[in-house]
Design an enzyme around this catalytic site. Structure first.
Site, short mmCIF file in Angstrom:
data_model
loop_
_atom_site.label_atom_id
_atom_site.label_comp_id
_atom_site.label_asym_id
_atom_site.label_seq_id
_atom_site.Cartn_x
_atom_site.Cartn_y
_atom_site.Cartn_z
N ASP A 451 0.86 -1.18 0.00
CA ASP A 451 0.00 0.00 0.00
C ASP A 451 0.90 1.24 0.00
O ASP A 451 1.55 1.54 1.01
CB ASP A 451 -0.91 -0.04 1.23
CG ASP A 451 -1.96 1.06 1.24
OD1 ASP A 451 -1.79 2.05 0.50
OD2 ASP A 451 -2.94 0.93 1.99
N HIS A 452 0.89 1.96 -1.10
CA HIS A 452 1.81 3.09 -1.24
C HIS A 452 1.40 4.28 -0.38
O HIS A 452 2.16 5.25 -0.26
CB HIS A 452 1.88 3.51 -2.71
CG HIS A 452 3.21 4.09 -3.09
ND1 HIS A 452 4.24 4.28 -2.18
CD2 HIS A 452 3.69 4.53 -4.29
CE1 HIS A 452 5.28 4.81 -2.80
NE2 HIS A 452 4.98 4.98 -4.08
N ARG A 453 0.24 4.22 0.25
CA ARG A 453 -0.13 5.30 1.17
C ARG A 453 0.74 5.29 2.41
O ARG A 453 0.98 6.33 3.03
CB ARG A 453 -1.61 5.15 1.59
CG ARG A 453 -2.62 5.38 0.49
CD ARG A 453 -4.02 5.12 1.00
NE ARG A 453 -4.18 3.75 1.50
CZ ARG A 453 -5.28 3.31 2.14
NH1 ARG A 453 -6.30 4.14 2.34
NH2 ARG A 453 -5.36 2.06 2.56
#
Length: 481
Positions: A451-453
């Site tokens: 998850d690049h968040r």
């Protein structure tokens, strides 16, 4: 007196389930905690037990229905209420083949029960069609209840098999009552049922030449295959009900609870997680040599040593040093929750779909412990013998595509987790070594989706590098803390 049977609580957070199969019918006599039906929840299949012993008076559900906790299943005449002989006392009149005992006016004496069994066999003349067929009404109500209860015990309690194994045995035509289970505590496994199917197939093959020696070409192959192939065809039978659309034949099937859960989870992940995938390879040549040299020692203790326990240990150890990949995002409260425990979800392919049970506290386990726990967990999942709690609490997921085939893939993050590692099938590749020589090395493909968040590319790369370093130096795993 009729007593209601309602769907009990199935576990924390489980509010409903789909009825897969109903084991009883109206008029059946059941014992306490005998399985009444098989229910499919989010990903677990559970047998719903009877809260009372007695006679089933009504069933208010049907296969395929969705039941909520507390919903009415049916009614039962509890065994305490069946003590009143009124329902049974009305039937002795037409069945009076007991001239020896003046019991019609006094059905209470127990002494008439053993005597009744003898006159039925010795006096067929007075009632030609009746004496043999209905011995049940002659027996006192208490004895009838005991006999029916014992039959229920034989059919439901003595056979140590889970709901999925029972269903599979029915599909392939195998009687479980004659099978000695090879599982823990004598539990019948899928392999036990398949062994019976294979035996039947071999027996049919052996009988065929004697039955038709002249036409052994085509019929022999057909008959030799019939039991096993019939079982196999049932096991892989195309799902759905045949139908047609504007273009040709189709099959329509109901969407199961597990498939609905998978669909909802994947939709949630796809729509909320900005996913990035890193691909890399680990040189597991030395690890494989170490595994081969050690597998006999593990086998002597009943443990099958595969590469998976080493990978699990490597991931669990690396997660302790990379907290961002062992965390979750709480968007509602705008928080990041870092987990100090490591619970690894292990994706397992089953006949019902992808199930992800959780290996709790994997970071605290040794490789032998992981190997044993993984084997036990996989067997329970494939035999459908697990609880909903076994699927919860995961902090990171591992999916082993290599067990089926394939190299790289782009796995979907199992929200609310923030990362998942997919391992492909190891294969030999020519690699340029540090001295510029080219040697064949066993390479394991790895695909890390995150998850690049929360997880940056550099963080993911360092985490994956640590995993590779552990796999390429297996001695480090044995000392890892």
């Amino acid at each position: 007196m009729a007593t209601e049977i309602k769907l009990p609580s199935l576990g924390e957070g489980v509010e409903s389930g789909d009825v897969l199969e109903i084991y009883v019918k109206v008029g059946d006599v059941v014992k306490f905690e005998q399985s009444l039906l098989e229910l499919e929840t989010d990903k677990a299949t559970v047998a719903v037990p009877s809260p009372f012993a007695g006679k089933i008076l009504s069933i208010s559900i049907a296969e395929g229905d969705t039941l909520k906790v507390g919903q009415l299943i049916g009614t039962i005449e509890a065994s305490g209420a069946t003590a009143s002989p009124s329902p049974t006392a009305s039937k002795p009149a037409p069945v009076a083949p007991a001239p020896v005992a003046p019991a019609p006016a006094t059905p209470v004496p127990v002494a008439t029960a053993p005597v009744a069994s003898a006159p039925v066999a010795t006096t067929p003349a007075p009632l030609a069609p009746k004496p043999v067929a209905p011995p049940k009404p002659v027996v006192a109500p208490a004895v009838t209840q005991a006999v029916a209860s014992s039959v229920a015990e034989i059919s439901d309690e003595i056979i140590p098999a889970g709901p999925a194994i029972r269903r599979f045995a029915r599909e392939v035509g195998v009687d479980l009552s004659g099978i000695s289970g090879s599982g823990e505590h004598g539990r019948i496994t899928r392999e036990d049922v398949l062994a019976i199917v294979r035996h039947q197939g071999q027996a049919a093959t052996a009988k065929q030449p004697a039955a038709s020696p002249a036409s052994s070409s085509a019929p022999a192959s057909a008959i030799a295959e019939s039991p096993a192939k019939a079982a196999s065809s049932k096991g892989v039978e195309k799902p759905g009900t045949p139908a047609t659309d504007d273009y040709g034949p189709i099959r329509v099937d109901r969407m199961t609870k597990i498939r609905k859960t998978i669909a909802n989870q994947m939709d949630k992940s796809w729509s909320t997680v900005p996913r990035v995938v890193n691909f890399d390879d680990a040189d597991v040549t030395d690890l494989e040599a170490f595994r081969q040299s050690s597998k006999d020692d593990y086998a002597s203790r009943g443990i099958k040593l595969t590469t998976m326990p080493f990978l699990i240990k490597a991931v669990a150890t690396a997660l302790k040093h990379h907290g961002a990949l062992n965390a979750m995002i709480d968007t509602e409260n705008e928080q990041i929750i870092y987990k100090d425990y490591v619970n690894l979800g292990i994706a397992i392919d089953t006949e019902r779909g992808l199930v992800v049970p959780t290996l709790k506290n994997a970071d605290r386990m040794s490789i032998p412990d992981i190997a044993y726990s993984l084997a036990e967990l996989s067997n329970r999942v494939r035999n459908n013998d697990f609880a909903v709690s076994d699927l919860r609490g995961g902090t990171f997921t591992i999916s082993n595509l290599g067990a089926i085939g394939g190299t790289y893939s782009t796995p979907i993050v199992n929200v609310p987790e923030v990362a998942i590692l997919l391992v492909g099938r190891s294969r030999k590749m020519p690699m340029v070594m540090s001295d510029d020589t080219i040697k064949p090395r066993l390479m394991m493909p790895l695909s890390l989706a995150y998850d690049h968040r929360l997880v940056d590319g550099a963080t993911a790369a360092r985490f994956l590098n640590d995993i590779i370093a552990y796999l390429e130096a297996p001695s480090r795993l044995l000392l890892a803390i």
